[in-house]
Design an enzyme around this catalytic site. Sequence first.
Site, PDB file in Angstrom:
ATOM      1  N   GLN A 174      40.240  44.075  31.396  1.00  0.00           N
ATOM      2  CA  GLN A 174      40.789  45.287  32.004  1.00  0.00           C
ATOM      3  C   GLN A 174      42.292  45.395  31.744  1.00  0.00           C
ATOM      4  OE1 GLN A 174      39.048  44.546  35.831  1.00  0.00           O
ATOM      5  NE2 GLN A 174      39.993  42.534  36.004  1.00  0.00           N
ATOM      6  N   HIS A 230      42.348  42.924  53.255  1.00  0.00           N
ATOM      7  CA  HIS A 230      41.947  41.517  53.181  1.00  0.00           C
ATOM      8  C   HIS A 230      41.458  40.996  54.528  1.00  0.00           C
ATOM      9  CE1 HIS A 230      44.406  41.271  49.293  1.00  0.00           C
ATOM     10  NE2 HIS A 230      43.118  41.260  49.013  1.00  0.00           N
ATOM     11  N   ASP A 275      43.062  38.273  43.271  1.00  0.00           N
ATOM     12  CA  ASP A 275      44.439  38.165  43.782  1.00  0.00           C
ATOM     13  C   ASP A 275      44.560  37.129  44.894  1.00  0.00           C
ATOM     14  OD1 ASP A 275      43.795  39.567  46.364  1.00  0.00           O
ATOM     15  OD2 ASP A 275      43.398  41.211  44.989  1.00  0.00           O
ATOM     16  N   ASP A 331      36.028  35.076  40.078  1.00  0.00           N
ATOM     17  CA  ASP A 331      36.519  36.314  39.462  1.00  0.00           C
ATOM     18  C   ASP A 331      36.404  36.175  37.954  1.00  0.00           C
ATOM     19  OD1 ASP A 331      38.738  38.749  40.526  1.00  0.00           O
ATOM     20  OD2 ASP A 331      38.319  38.458  38.393  1.00  0.00           O
ATOM     21  N   GLY A 385      30.704  36.771  38.155  1.00  0.00           N
ATOM     22  CA  GLY A 385      30.135  36.598  39.503  1.00  0.00           C
ATOM     23  C   GLY A 385      28.669  37.012  39.576  1.00  0.00           C
ATOM     24  N   ASP A 419      34.515  41.429  46.753  1.00  0.00           N
ATOM     25  CA  ASP A 419      35.856  42.024  46.769  1.00  0.00           C
ATOM     26  C   ASP A 419      36.137  42.536  45.364  1.00  0.00           C
ATOM     27  OD1 ASP A 419      38.506  42.665  46.921  1.00  0.00           O
ATOM     28  OD2 ASP A 419      39.205  40.661  47.459  1.00  0.00           O
ATOM     29  N   THR A 462      36.535  45.764  42.223  1.00  0.00           N
ATOM     30  CA  THR A 462      37.127  47.056  41.886  1.00  0.00           C
ATOM     31  C   THR A 462      36.064  48.135  42.137  1.00  0.00           C
ATOM     32  OG1 THR A 462      36.472  46.586  39.613  1.00  0.00           O
ATOM     33  CG2 THR A 462      38.727  46.109  40.175  1.00  0.00           C
ATOM     34  N   ASP A 463      36.374  49.373  41.786  1.00  0.00           N
ATOM     35  CA  ASP A 463      35.413  50.471  41.965  1.00  0.00           C
ATOM     36  C   ASP A 463      34.172  50.219  41.093  1.00  0.00           C
ATOM     37  OD1 ASP A 463      37.341  51.662  43.533  1.00  0.00           O
ATOM     38  OD2 ASP A 463      38.029  53.057  41.998  1.00  0.00           O
ATOM     39  N   PRO A 515      33.751  46.500  34.775  1.00  0.00           N
ATOM     40  CA  PRO A 515      33.150  45.183  35.018  1.00  0.00           C
ATOM     41  C   PRO A 515      32.431  45.072  36.366  1.00  0.00           C
ATOM     42  CG  PRO A 515      35.510  44.960  34.481  1.00  0.00           C
ATOM     43  CD  PRO A 515      35.186  46.421  34.495  1.00  0.00           C
TER      44      PRO A 515
END
Length: 285
Positions: A34, A65, A89, A109, A141, A159, A161-162, A166
């Site tokens: 990405q 978080h 992160d 991740d 994952g 947790d 991304t949209d 990926p």
Amino acid sequence: MLDASWFTEQVPDAGSAFSLKIKQKLHTEQSPFQYLEIYETESFGNLMVIDGCTMVSTRDNFFYHEMMSHPVLFIHPDPKRVWIIGGGDCGTLREVLKHPSVEHAVQIDIDERVTRLAEIYFPELCESNNDPRAELKFIDGIKWVKDAQPNSVDIIIVDSTDPIGPAEGLFSEQFYRDCFNCLTPNGMVVQQSESALFHLKLIGEMRGAMSRAGLSHLQTLFFPQCLYPSGWWSATIASKAPLASFREQECADKAFSTVYYNSDIHKAALAQPEFFKQAMTAESV
Ligand code: AG3
């Protein structure tokens, strides 16, 4: 008018955008997975952007978080083994490790570069990475969950991304089936579920897929997150067994500090807005 000194994430479908005033661009890079950008902002500290979407700012990441971790960890009777899918992160990992019952937390991740950049630009989120209970893996994952042994994890926190790029497979019924297979009988998944104002259909589809996969006890919770589209975000908990109410006294007496989450916020976050209840009933999920 916006100019080059602002970062803007547009949400074309919703005719909406959110901007932060930028002091300077700190880093950009195309990782194998990405496009990553880091900015220093005028008033939100540092900002991480992935594929044009805001991910984390120093100033407001605590909402997300804390709400991705503490509600589910206080609902589970005794969470010992936790996996975080995504979360590179390390902010979710830090919150999970605040719970003394947790014996092993694995963050999985696909993109190691997210973690390496977080170590530089968000060191506070990475402060528990050397906890002996923490394990960081940089692999897919989806495959990790698919290959896992039955009965091997209490809580899976997605947790991501949209649901484009990926992360797309993380919103599929097959993924939830694989989660079901490796969870313990009290096992639960919690997944970031976008905005109830902008992405109601997606939440309905996601809940339907979770339910069909056997994770049929569902609860969506809501929290503010001004960085993300609409400023109002959600997470959905999906459980094999009926969801107990949370360990309220232990939550009220917790020995660790949080910025947003507490037992009153827990209860408030689980209240279901009227339009949401109606939409989910219509979808039967
Ligand atoms: N993950 C959720 C990001 C979704 C934001 N979407 C957007 N800006 N369009 C955040 C990762 C934090 N650990």
